[in-house]
Design a protein around this motif. Structure first.
Motif, PDB file in Angstrom:
ATOM      1  N   ASN A  29      -4.817  35.811   9.615  1.00  0.00           N
ATOM      2  CA  ASN A  29      -3.613  35.718   8.805  1.00  0.00           C
ATOM      3  C   ASN A  29      -2.944  37.079   8.793  1.00  0.00           C
ATOM      4  N   ASN A  30      -2.064  37.322   9.767  1.00  0.00           N
ATOM      5  CA  ASN A  30      -1.340  38.576   9.842  1.00  0.00           C
ATOM      6  C   ASN A  30      -0.022  38.448   9.087  1.00  0.00           C
ATOM      7  N   LEU A  31       0.495  39.564   8.620  1.00  0.00           N
ATOM      8  CA  LEU A  31       1.727  39.567   7.851  1.00  0.00           C
ATOM      9  C   LEU A  31       2.589  40.726   8.312  1.00  0.00           C
ATOM     10  N   THR A  32       3.859  40.456   8.607  1.00  0.00           N
ATOM     11  CA  THR A  32       4.818  41.500   8.985  1.00  0.00           C
ATOM     12  C   THR A  32       5.808  41.681   7.852  1.00  0.00           C
ATOM     13  N   ILE A  33       6.014  42.936   7.450  1.00  0.00           N
ATOM     14  CA  ILE A  33       6.902  43.279   6.338  1.00  0.00           C
ATOM     15  C   ILE A  33       7.963  44.249   6.862  1.00  0.00           C
ATOM     16  N   ILE A  34       9.223  43.980   6.568  1.00  0.00           N
ATOM     17  CA  ILE A  34      10.322  44.873   6.953  1.00  0.00           C
ATOM     18  C   ILE A  34      10.845  45.560   5.699  1.00  0.00           C
ATOM     19  N   LYS A  35      10.930  46.883   5.749  1.00  0.00           N
ATOM     20  CA  LYS A  35      11.465  47.691   4.647  1.00  0.00           C
ATOM     21  C   LYS A  35      12.498  48.654   5.216  1.00  0.00           C
ATOM     22  N   ASP A  68      -8.630  45.667   5.974  1.00  0.00           N
ATOM     23  CA  ASP A  68      -7.721  45.198   7.013  1.00  0.00           C
ATOM     24  C   ASP A  68      -7.101  46.343   7.806  1.00  0.00           C
ATOM     25  N   GLY A  69      -6.450  45.985   8.911  1.00  0.00           N
ATOM     26  CA  GLY A  69      -5.716  46.948   9.719  1.00  0.00           C
ATOM     27  C   GLY A  69      -4.268  47.012   9.257  1.00  0.00           C
ATOM     28  N   ILE A  70      -3.710  48.216   9.229  1.00  0.00           N
ATOM     29  CA  ILE A  70      -2.319  48.393   8.810  1.00  0.00           C
ATOM     30  C   ILE A  70      -1.613  49.219   9.881  1.00  0.00           C
ATOM     31  N   LEU A  71      -0.641  48.603  10.558  1.00  0.00           N
ATOM     32  CA  LEU A  71       0.142  49.283  11.588  1.00  0.00           C
ATOM     33  C   LEU A  71       1.542  49.545  11.050  1.00  0.00           C
ATOM     34  N   THR A  72       2.139  50.647  11.468  1.00  0.00           N
ATOM     35  CA  THR A  72       3.471  50.995  10.997  1.00  0.00           C
ATOM     36  C   THR A  72       4.343  51.407  12.176  1.00  0.00           C
ATOM     37  N   TYR A  73       5.558  50.886  12.182  1.00  0.00           N
ATOM     38  CA  TYR A  73       6.553  51.186  13.214  1.00  0.00           C
ATOM     39  C   TYR A  73       7.849  51.578  12.510  1.00  0.00           C
ATOM     40  N   ILE A  74       8.665  52.420  13.162  1.00  0.00           N
ATOM     41  CA  ILE A  74       9.985  52.690  12.597  1.00  0.00           C
ATOM     42  C   ILE A  74      11.052  52.509  13.661  1.00  0.00           C
ATOM     43  N   SER A  75      12.226  52.212  13.175  1.00  0.00           N
ATOM     44  CA  SER A  75      13.408  52.099  14.012  1.00  0.00           C
ATOM     45  C   SER A  75      14.381  53.174  13.541  1.00  0.00           C
ATOM     46  N   ARG A 125      14.719  51.653   9.521  1.00  0.00           N
ATOM     47  CA  ARG A 125      14.006  50.390   9.307  1.00  0.00           C
ATOM     48  C   ARG A 125      12.525  50.615   9.594  1.00  0.00           C
ATOM     49  N   VAL A 126      11.673  50.085   8.734  1.00  0.00           N
ATOM     50  CA  VAL A 126      10.226  50.258   8.872  1.00  0.00           C
ATOM     51  C   VAL A 126       9.579  48.880   8.961  1.00  0.00           C
ATOM     52  N   LYS A 127       8.733  48.706   9.961  1.00  0.00           N
ATOM     53  CA  LYS A 127       7.971  47.459  10.109  1.00  0.00           C
ATOM     54  C   LYS A 127       6.516  47.776   9.800  1.00  0.00           C
TER      55      LYS A 127
END
Length: 135
Positions: A29-35, A68-75, A125-127
């Motif tokens: 159960n993965n979850l993607t959050i956009i901030k 859990d694993g927490i990955l972070t990406y930015i735009s 934008r942060v994913k």
């Protein structure tokens, strides 16, 4: 004797070759959050070496934080590309710190001559991807 040994080797080989191998894949159960981080949300640290912005996220609860694993990406510039943290761009090093309930994005200069990082002037934008661990 040689024939008996050869027959036993052949039987053992056939027995081992006929073993069935199963691949078991469990769906997670993965979850993607956009901030978003607005330019005025970036703060300069007291020593002047780091710009940082804190993103509050209640879904990073104690269980998620520990298991859990927490990955972070930015735009950068809120364009149609993402870069996974950490990375270096234009002598600035982008990284992140995870805490229960929040993620902090840090920008630091990688140049010893000019230690002040460049503050973003556009919305970022942060994913955030929460990857549930199957324990």
């Amino acid at each position: 004797m040689k024939k008996l040994t050869l027959i036993l080797i052949c039987i053992a080989t056939l027995g081992l070759a006929s073993c069935k191998k199963d691949t078991i894949v469990q769906s997670a159960n993965n979850l993607t959050i956009i901030k978003y981080i607005e330019p005025n949300q970036w703060k300069l640290s007291d020593d002047g070496y780091t710009y940082y912005a804190t993103i509050n996220e209640s879904r990073i609860d104690p269980r998620t934080f520990e298991d859990d694993g927490i990955l972070t990406y930015i735009s950068r510039g809120d364009n149609n590309t993402y870069e996974q943290l950490p990375f270096v761009y234009n002598v600035d090093a982008y990284s992140y710190v995870i805490r229960q309930g929040s993620i902090e994005i840090d920008i630091q200069s990688s140049d010893n001559q000019d230690t002040t990082p460049i503050k973003p002037t556009t919305r970022t934008r942060v994913k955030i991807v929460l990857i549930e661990s199957a324990q």
